[in-house]
Write a protein that holds these residues in place. Structure first.
Motif, PDB file in Angstrom:
ATOM      1  N   PRO A 288      24.213  65.663  14.649  1.00  0.00           N
ATOM      2  CA  PRO A 288      24.580  64.467  15.421  1.00  0.00           C
ATOM      3  C   PRO A 288      23.389  63.547  15.690  1.00  0.00           C
ATOM      4  O   PRO A 288      23.544  62.323  15.728  1.00  0.00           O
ATOM      5  CB  PRO A 288      25.132  65.040  16.730  1.00  0.00           C
ATOM      6  CG  PRO A 288      25.508  66.441  16.424  1.00  0.00           C
ATOM      7  CD  PRO A 288      24.548  66.899  15.385  1.00  0.00           C
ATOM      8  N   ALA A 292      23.088  59.596  14.570  1.00  0.00           N
ATOM      9  CA  ALA A 292      22.693  58.545  15.512  1.00  0.00           C
ATOM     10  C   ALA A 292      21.522  57.740  14.957  1.00  0.00           C
ATOM     11  O   ALA A 292      21.491  56.503  15.072  1.00  0.00           O
ATOM     12  CB  ALA A 292      22.322  59.170  16.858  1.00  0.00           C
ATOM     13  N   PHE A 295      22.555  55.082  12.329  1.00  0.00           N
ATOM     14  CA  PHE A 295      23.120  53.834  12.849  1.00  0.00           C
ATOM     15  C   PHE A 295      22.079  53.011  13.611  1.00  0.00           C
ATOM     16  O   PHE A 295      22.192  51.780  13.677  1.00  0.00           O
ATOM     17  CB  PHE A 295      24.344  54.131  13.713  1.00  0.00           C
ATOM     18  CG  PHE A 295      25.545  54.497  12.896  1.00  0.00           C
ATOM     19  CD1 PHE A 295      26.298  53.521  12.265  1.00  0.00           C
ATOM     20  CD2 PHE A 295      25.904  55.828  12.716  1.00  0.00           C
ATOM     21  CE1 PHE A 295      27.391  53.840  11.480  1.00  0.00           C
ATOM     22  CE2 PHE A 295      27.000  56.169  11.934  1.00  0.00           C
ATOM     23  CZ  PHE A 295      27.746  55.171  11.317  1.00  0.00           C
ATOM     24  N   SER A 365      20.636  58.420  22.571  1.00  0.00           N
ATOM     25  CA  SER A 365      21.738  57.574  23.044  1.00  0.00           C
ATOM     26  C   SER A 365      21.196  56.310  23.696  1.00  0.00           C
ATOM     27  O   SER A 365      21.741  55.215  23.505  1.00  0.00           O
ATOM     28  CB  SER A 365      22.630  58.353  24.016  1.00  0.00           C
ATOM     29  OG  SER A 365      21.923  58.715  25.192  1.00  0.00           O
ATOM     30  N   LEU A 368      20.281  53.892  20.923  1.00  0.00           N
ATOM     31  CA  LEU A 368      21.418  53.198  20.317  1.00  0.00           C
ATOM     32  C   LEU A 368      21.936  52.075  21.214  1.00  0.00           C
ATOM     33  O   LEU A 368      22.236  50.971  20.738  1.00  0.00           O
ATOM     34  CB  LEU A 368      22.545  54.190  20.024  1.00  0.00           C
ATOM     35  CG  LEU A 368      22.377  55.080  18.789  1.00  0.00           C
ATOM     36  CD1 LEU A 368      23.526  56.075  18.705  1.00  0.00           C
ATOM     37  CD2 LEU A 368      22.327  54.243  17.523  1.00  0.00           C
ATOM     38  N   GLY A 464      29.474  47.597  18.408  1.00  0.00           N
ATOM     39  CA  GLY A 464      29.773  48.894  17.795  1.00  0.00           C
ATOM     40  C   GLY A 464      28.671  49.912  18.031  1.00  0.00           C
ATOM     41  O   GLY A 464      28.937  51.095  18.278  1.00  0.00           O
ATOM     42  N   THR A 465      27.422  49.459  17.990  1.00  0.00           N
ATOM     43  CA  THR A 465      26.289  50.367  18.200  1.00  0.00           C
ATOM     44  C   THR A 465      26.219  50.840  19.646  1.00  0.00           C
ATOM     45  O   THR A 465      25.899  52.010  19.921  1.00  0.00           O
ATOM     46  CB  THR A 465      24.979  49.677  17.795  1.00  0.00           C
ATOM     47  OG1 THR A 465      25.095  49.193  16.443  1.00  0.00           O
ATOM     48  CG2 THR A 465      23.806  50.634  17.879  1.00  0.00           C
ATOM     49  N   VAL A 467      28.763  51.292  21.655  1.00  0.00           N
ATOM     50  CA  VAL A 467      29.828  52.289  21.799  1.00  0.00           C
ATOM     51  C   VAL A 467      29.375  53.639  21.243  1.00  0.00           C
ATOM     52  O   VAL A 467      29.600  54.692  21.858  1.00  0.00           O
ATOM     53  CB  VAL A 467      31.118  51.814  21.098  1.00  0.00           C
ATOM     54  CG1 VAL A 467      32.148  52.941  21.035  1.00  0.00           C
ATOM     55  CG2 VAL A 467      31.707  50.608  21.827  1.00  0.00           C
ATOM     56  N   LEU A 468      28.716  53.638  20.088  1.00  0.00           N
ATOM     57  CA  LEU A 468      28.226  54.888  19.495  1.00  0.00           C
ATOM     58  C   LEU A 468      27.195  55.554  20.408  1.00  0.00           C
ATOM     59  O   LEU A 468      27.178  56.782  20.560  1.00  0.00           O
ATOM     60  CB  LEU A 468      27.600  54.603  18.129  1.00  0.00           C
ATOM     61  CG  LEU A 468      28.569  54.315  16.979  1.00  0.00           C
ATOM     62  CD1 LEU A 468      27.804  53.867  15.739  1.00  0.00           C
ATOM     63  CD2 LEU A 468      29.406  55.550  16.657  1.00  0.00           C
ATOM     64  N   GLY A 469      26.342  54.747  21.036  1.00  0.00           N
ATOM     65  CA  GLY A 469      25.354  55.302  21.956  1.00  0.00           C
ATOM     66  C   GLY A 469      25.992  55.984  23.149  1.00  0.00           C
ATOM     67  O   GLY A 469      25.546  57.051  23.583  1.00  0.00           O
ATOM     68  N   LEU A 471      28.991  57.313  23.204  1.00  0.00           N
ATOM     69  CA  LEU A 471      29.625  58.548  22.721  1.00  0.00           C
ATOM     70  C   LEU A 471      28.605  59.672  22.588  1.00  0.00           C
ATOM     71  O   LEU A 471      28.883  60.822  22.946  1.00  0.00           O
ATOM     72  CB  LEU A 471      30.299  58.285  21.360  1.00  0.00           C
ATOM     73  CG  LEU A 471      31.604  57.495  21.381  1.00  0.00           C
ATOM     74  CD1 LEU A 471      32.065  57.197  19.951  1.00  0.00           C
ATOM     75  CD2 LEU A 471      32.698  58.274  22.119  1.00  0.00           C
ATOM     76  N   LEU A 472      27.426  59.352  22.082  1.00  0.00           N
ATOM     77  CA  LEU A 472      26.376  60.371  21.952  1.00  0.00           C
ATOM     78  C   LEU A 472      25.930  60.864  23.316  1.00  0.00           C
ATOM     79  O   LEU A 472      25.662  62.061  23.504  1.00  0.00           O
ATOM     80  CB  LEU A 472      25.189  59.797  21.182  1.00  0.00           C
ATOM     81  CG  LEU A 472      24.018  60.757  20.951  1.00  0.00           C
ATOM     82  CD1 LEU A 472      24.446  61.947  20.103  1.00  0.00           C
ATOM     83  CD2 LEU A 472      22.842  60.035  20.292  1.00  0.00           C
TER      84      LEU A 472
END
Length: 514
Positions: A288, A292, A295, A365, A368, A464-465, A467-469, A471-472
């Motif tokens: 994971p 991360a 991205f 996180s 990101l 989008g980035t 949101v990914l941060g 989630l991590l």
């Protein structure tokens, strides 16, 4: 491995000095080349450029970087199995110097593609091995490790901040090839520093960590490998002759390979009999973090493509009262790194010694989220139209650099700590391949950039980035438990081995007395 008693360089091993300055000169050459490359590609032939369309040039620069870092996987294998870190670093530096030298020649597109091959091969050998040499200076659980990698990372910044100012100015103001020639000289100076200081490195860096034995190379395997290489060369030759091998096909192929190779390599490590069950658990916790990082690099590495073009065509370069070279913006991030690195090195050292230190996943996180915010910051000036103030771009580049400080040196340290013993340098190459995958994805994304719709482009990627941060951040406790469970299991095995050794020693003493 390193010794805790070696504190000759501000509390760190003296070998860190040579690696710091070698990497500074290597990054001077690379970032000097990168500061000019996009402009050299899309500038008119009459101005000394190649006249390549801007959208094609953006994708080519992205896959150029992708191929460069993707080669790090093969370079790590060559070091681990054949050469060892020291010789691989030296050979990589020589190839890099010749690669920059190719661009210094006014030989058109042919020299450009030759430089791609040489610089990709050179970086593939040098980058994972010099980073692995830093890791070898420290014991596995040495608390100085994160701080040491942060100091080493400042060496990257020293070279990177000077390169666009010196090489970029020379290339844009006088002649592109003079700028590229200066980059080649920079790499030559890096080789001199490395030869002078390599005696201070750990002995673990002087030999392959998992040497290839002749019995492992059967005649059938060698024949299959030679056949595969021959078929690949033949396929490329036929494709070029028939017109199938277009620039678009090359870009798409490298983008796919940049994603496929890390996937394949993680599969190999997880299935390898040389990877223990404890190491396998660490690799699963590392995946994971790797995703991360991919991205994050999607945004950060667009500094040489989309951001470079935005600086050249959508920014008021006369706002400060003089003509500001567009290449200078590529020094902003490195300048911020130099200022912040000492603070971050101390901060990580203190936080990691606290009762509840932040996990690597938490640091990633944050990186990101901050990277996403750097693109969201550009939405407003992009939507307003016209030429924007340079301060917007400077602020965006400063933000993504803060994110980089939360990810890149920490990622290097985590990779050195979580790597399986038999894949030590190769895993460092795999970490660098996260940049390759990020640039491979970016090579497809940059095709959609247009100055008239830049606000939509920056907004979509930035949001989008973020949101990914987030989630991590939510998954951080799960990742931490995965690696901590592996650490506890290893500690139990160490205790059991120690107890067994004591029993064996006592038995041996008794036998001697009898």
């Amino acid at each position: 491995m390193g010794s805790a008693s070696d504190r000759a360089f501000f509390g760190h091993p003296r070998g860190l000095v040579g690696l710091f300055f070698t990497e500074a000169w290597e990054r001077f050459s690379y970032y000097g080349m990168r500061a000019l490359l996009l402009y050299y590609m899309y500038d008119q032939v009459s101005n000394g450029g190649l006249g390549i369309p801007a959208d094609t040039a953006r994708s080519l620069v992205a896959v150029y970087g992708s191929a460069t870092y993707m080669a790090a996987i093969l370079g790590g294998w060559v070091s681990d199995r054949l050469l060892g870190d020291r010789r691989a670093t030296l050979l990589g530096g020589v190839l890099l110097m010749f690669g920059h030298g190719c661009l210094a020649l006014p030989a058109g597109a042919g020299a450009l593609f030759a430089s791609m091959v040489l610089i990709a091969a050179g970086t593939g050998l040098l980058k994972p091995t010099i980073s692995s040499s830093v890791g070898d200076l420290y014991a596995k659980n040495d608390p100085r490790r994160d701080s040491g990698f942060s100091i080493y990372y400042m060496g990257i910044s020293v070279g990177a901040v000077a390169a666009p100012l010196v090489v970029g100015t020379l290339g844009q103001t006088y002649d592109y090839h003079l700028g590229f020639g200066l980059a080649a000289i920079g790499m030559g100076l890096g080789l001199v520093v490395y030869l002078w200081t390599q005696r201070h490195l750990s002995t673990a860096s002087s030999r392959p960590k998992n040497p290839l034995r002749l019995r492992e190379v059967s005649r059938s395997k060698a024949t299959c490998l030679a056949g595969a290489i021959t078929c690949l060369i033949g396929l490329v030759a036929v494709s070029a002759a028939t017109g199938v091998l277009t620039v678009g096909a090359v870009v798409n192929t490298i983008s796919v390979l940049a994603i496929a190779l890390p996937v394949a390599y993680f599969t190999v490590m997880l299935r390898s009999p040389r990877t223990t069950s404890i190491e396998r658990a660490r690799v699963r916790g590392y995946i994971p973090l790797f995703i991360a990082a991919v991205f994050f690099w999607v945004i950060q590495e667009q500094g040489a493509t989309v951001i470079a073009q935005y600086a050249d065509q959508s920014t008021d370069l006369d706002a400060f009262g003089f003509a500001l070279p567009a290449s200078w913006f590529q020094s902003v991030g490195s300048f911020v790194l130099i200022i912040l690195t000492p603070m971050f090195a101390l901060m990580w050292l203190r936080m990691d010694r606290s009762a509840r230190p932040p996990s690597t996943a938490h640091k990633f996180s944050f990186a990101l989220v901050i990277a996403g915010m750097s693109y969201l910051l550009l939405v407003l000036p992009a939507l307003q139209g016209g030429l924007s103030s340079p301060l917007w771009l400077i602020g965006s580049l400063a933000l993504v650099t803060i994110g980089e400080m939360c990810l890149s040196p920490i990622g290097l340290s985590a990779t050195a700590r979580l790597a399986p013993a038999a894949f030590a340098t190769q895993t460092m190459g795999l970490w660098l391949a996260s940049g390759a995958a990020g640039q491979g994805i970016a090579a497809q994304l940059v095709k959609f950039y247009d100055a008239d719709s830049a606000g939509i482009y920056f907004g979509a990627i930035g949001a989008g980035t973020v949101v990914l941060g987030l989630l991590l951040l939510a998954c951080g406790p799960l990742i931490r438990r995965q690696t901590e469970t592996a650490d506890r299991a290893e500690a139990r095995l160490t205790e059991e081995d120690g107890a067994g050794g004591q029993i064996a020693t006592a038995a041996g003493s008794g036998a001697h007395l009898r």
